[in-house]
Design an enzyme around this catalytic site. Sequence first.
Site, PDB file in Angstrom:
ATOM      1  CB  CYS A  87      -1.015  -0.130   1.281  1.00  0.00           C
ATOM      2  SG  CYS A  87      -1.678   1.554   1.409  1.00  0.00           S
ATOM      3  CB  CYS A  90       0.365   1.934   4.111  1.00  0.00           C
ATOM      4  SG  CYS A  90      -1.532   1.437   3.724  1.00  0.00           S
TER       5      CYS A  90
END
Length: 329
Positions: A87, A90
């Site tokens: 991600c 993230c």
Amino acid sequence: MTNLPPVPAGLRGAVDLSSLVNRPPAPAAVPQAPSGGAGEVGQPAPTAGGAVAVPAFVLDATDASFSQFLEISNTVPVIVDLWAEWCGPCKQLSPVLEKLIAEYAGRLLLAKVDVDANPQLTQAFQAQSIPAVAAVIGGRPVQLFVGALPEAQVRDVFEQVLELAAQNGVTGTAVVDGAPETDGGVEPEPEPLPPHHQDAYDAIDRGDYTAAIQAYKTAIAQDPRDQLAVAGLAQVSLLERLQGVTIADVRGAAAADPTGVESQLAVADLDLSGGHIDDAFDRLLTLFPSLDQAGRDAVRTRLLEYFEIVGTDDARVATARRRLAMLLY
């Protein structure tokens, strides 16, 4: 939405964690100081003065160990970071969370949950998109926000969490078990980032994704082999496209226009940001043969961005890249 929702005025836990609360506690792990990442939580040890001893302020949480975090949350509010290795957003948010947790020096703890490895927690926190951030206060969960936010906004959320915790009698602190006494020494300064990378990080921190994009483009213009800048550009471009959008609007537009390039690119962004990587790839690769040259160019460019975000060594990227090559030639 990727926008910040208000923190609830009282403890109205929207997530049912009863299955985790009632689970027998996992065997206590030996507390260890983190080595380049999050530590592992063992059985929390009470100390004098309303404090709890922990191995570190940033800890890995698992399906098996989360009952211990619920116990800790009766003393110290626990921030929960739901993330995944693939991600991109993230990777923008996690350093911000960890920096602020360090600044709060035990008034908050951070529990990092790898959604790929911990399906029960992912389901319990209803993490349909990541990064997702929640809190646990007195054993009760509070959903905070979804998406990568600037440091200033995250700090505001943390202040609201502390206020909410105080209203519910959770005012303790955490201390790192076995931490040496401070000797007044100064931590070594981290190695500085290249100037344009620093400009990009600073822009992301203040929520100016347009400026961050320009900084990464400048870095690439100066050194086309700067893979960190290429990946950073792909990640922040995704953040800019997701800013202010709603899931309902994007998916509604895609359903109403199943062959539209822009609508399908937008919903693929949602798929990718929510961890549905194969869905994002398949959506665009299935659409590709029906498009004119301009549409094909747009889809190919977006897929190449996705490959950078997910990681070019990921098996799913290799599969999608082969499929794209077959469609091109």
